[in-house]
Design an enzyme around this catalytic site. Structure first.
Site, short mmCIF file in Angstrom:
data_model
loop_
_atom_site.label_atom_id
_atom_site.label_comp_id
_atom_site.label_asym_id
_atom_site.label_seq_id
_atom_site.Cartn_x
_atom_site.Cartn_y
_atom_site.Cartn_z
N LYS A 149 47.94 47.61 36.87
CA LYS A 149 47.03 47.96 35.79
C LYS A 149 47.74 48.70 34.65
CE LYS A 149 43.08 46.82 38.03
NZ LYS A 149 43.49 46.51 39.39
C1 LIG Z 1 43.07 45.54 40.23
C2 LIG Z 1 43.97 45.10 41.30
C3 LIG Z 1 43.94 43.80 41.79
C4 LIG Z 1 42.92 42.79 41.30
O1 LIG Z 1 43.13 42.38 39.97
P1 LIG Z 1 41.96 41.65 39.14
O2 LIG Z 1 42.50 41.55 37.77
O3 LIG Z 1 40.76 42.52 39.24
O4 LIG Z 1 41.72 40.33 39.78
C5 LIG Z 1 44.87 43.44 42.75
N1 LIG Z 1 45.76 44.31 43.23
C6 LIG Z 1 45.82 45.59 42.80
C7 LIG Z 1 46.81 46.52 43.39
C8 LIG Z 1 44.94 46.02 41.80
O5 LIG Z 1 45.01 47.27 41.36
#
Ligand SMILES: *Cc1c(COP(=O)(O)O)cnc(C)c1O
Length: 475
Positions: A112
């Site tokens: 993120k």
């Molecule tokens: C947010 C997240 C995901 C999922 O990603 P999306 O964009 O919501 O599909 C997968 N792995 C981790 C570690 C995340 O923080």
């Protein structure tokens, strides 16, 4: 470049307006008026670019005159300068046909950061340049909140409030969010699950008077900026492959929850990146796997798993894909979403379902298989996966064809999810920035899943008043 809504009632918005709008005013999601094409020639000319230069090339296709290139560069340099690896998202070759793209080298050790570090810079830029008041409001299953808070803490002209499900995020995720003591940060710990948190946020953003009256801005992956920032590393990873791997079929396996990351891959493919298959890896919350296999999109019972950032039953970005699946038919998209709202399910059939299955493969990875994958991968390749990334690897192994190259995403550092790693009887070294969190005091307000009460907390925070009620927890 201008942007429009998937529901057809908003159009002609520039890049910055699209950023500020978040969810479109007609309830849809913002998409570009026209997806820009990257020719093979352009793609070849991008080979050898460093991460930030590639970022600027891709953003130039979308930003238009809204932001001067040198300002974009300065923001990108500040954002990605905070990453612990100079390549930002290094590609690691594990064996023939399998590469891991490490997306966890940012300040909060999860992917993120790639989008939210830049988003924090951009919001701050817009606040200063346009005198905008920016009140960020978001829900998190753990990683978004931490990354968003880290992106804007202490920045002038911005306040951020994040809702997370009480005690349903990992310990490290909770600490990353709640040990921040900047006055512009409010953590609400909601007694409910992630979908409850997201529902409150969606309703508040759908109330246009409330949204504009309180200058609400989104950080959720519904914001097109996040989608775009994530397309960069799909291109980057592809360009880092050697010639032989690039010549074959290239798949991406993506640990998925809200369909944000995988949609970025879909966008990259539509722009012209030669992607063969996009593999959707989920955990036991497997609504997306069911959709790809049967055409039925229906939320099931919520399951708590080892990969809490994927414990999601309603994938916010799914509407963007529906829009393209219907051939950019806003009326049909709106009708599908209305059906989902009313009946709790959407059914895709015939040629549309065939198209879904050409675009995606999918696997829902059970808890036991997730842990097995972590243990096996460690033994075989001396590489420690976190539980989210392990779902990606399990799906890559199940869905990748022979002779294909799969790039599987490591979306979080394993130290963030030591609870699961310990279950595999693996001892890991915890990086210092994570260790230090355990000594800090926490700041959060524990609240019931009660919209009216949450609204009062928000209003007090946005008005700069000290919080009342709830349980201020400083454990
Ligand atoms: C947010 C997240 C995901 C999922 O990603 P999306 O964009 O919501 O599909 C997968 N792995 C981790 C570690 C995340 O923080």
């Amino acid at each position: 470049m201008q942007f429009k809504s998937t529901r057809g009632k908003v159009a002609g918005k520039g890049f910055v307006d699209t950023l500020l709008m978040g969810l479109a005013d007609d309830g849809g999601l913002m998409v570009p008026e026209r997806i820009p094409a990257v020719t093979d020639q352009t793609l070849a000319s991008w080979r050898g670019l460093d991460y930030i230069s590639l970022f600027l090339e891709i953003f130039a296709l979308y930003v238009g005159d809204d932001i001067p290139r040198e300002d974009l560069r300065a923001m990108a340099e500040r954002s990605y300068g905070r990453f612990r690896d100079p390549q930002v998202t290094p590609l690691v070759r594990v064996k023939d046909g399998l590469h891991v793209l490490e997306l966890f080298h940012g300040p909060t050790f999860a992917f993120k950061d790639v989008a939210l570090q830049f988003m924090g810079e951009l919001y701050s830029y817009v606040a200063q340049r346009q005198g905008e008041i920016i009140h960020i409001l978001g829900a998190t299953s753990g990683d978004t909140g931490a990354a968003a808070i880290e992106g804007v803490r202490g920045k002038e002209g911005i306040r951020i409030c994040i809702l997370h499900p009480h005690q349903k995020v990992s310990r490290v995720q909770e600490l990353q969010m709640t040990t921040v003591d900047d006055a512009n940060v409010l953590n609400l710990s909601v007694k409910g699950n992630f979908d409850d948190c997201q529902r409150v946020i969606k309703e508040l953003f759908a109330d246009l008077d409330f949204k504009s009256g309180h200058h609400l801005r989104a950080i959720n992956s519904i914001n097109f900026l996040r989608i775009l920032a994530q397309t960069v590393y799909y291109f980057y990873a592809y360009l880092r492959l050697d010639e032989q791997a690039r010549a074959g079929k290239v798949d991406f396996s993506v640990p998925s929850g809200n369909f944000g990351n995988i949609f970025s891959g879909y966008l990259a493919k539509r722009m012209g990146l030669p992607v063969h298959k996009l593999i959707i890896a989920t955990n036991e919350n497997n609504i997306l796997e069911q959709f790809v296999k049967t055409g039925v999109y229906r939320s099931g019972d919520f399951r708590s798993t080892h990969s809490p950032s994927m414990d999601i039953q309603v994938a916010s970005n799914f509407e963007r894909y529906l829009y393209y699946l219907t051939g950019e038919d806003a009326v049909k998209t709106a009708a599908y979403m209305q059906t989902f709202h009313k009946d709790g399910e959407i059914v895709i059939e015939g040629e549309e379902l065939a198209q879904v299955q050409r675009d995606f493969a999918a696997l829902g990875v059970g808890n036991a298989r997730c842990l097995e994958t972590i243990a096996d991968f460690k033994t075989q390749h001396d590489y420690l996966l976190d539980p989210h990334s392990a779902c990606g690897v399990a799906a890559a192994e199940a869905c990748g064809g022979t002779g294909e190259t799969v790039i599987t995403f490591a979306t979080a550092h394993p130290a963030k999810f030591d609870e699961a790693i310990k279950l595999c009887e693996i001892e890991q070294e915890i990086p210092e920035p994570i260790q230090e969190l355990f000594a800090k005091s926490q700041h959060q307000v524990v609240v019931d899943y009660d919209k009216a009460f949450i609204v009062r907390q928000l209003e007090a925070f946005y008005n700069g008043v000290n919080l009342v009620g709830g349980t201020e927890a400083h454990e």
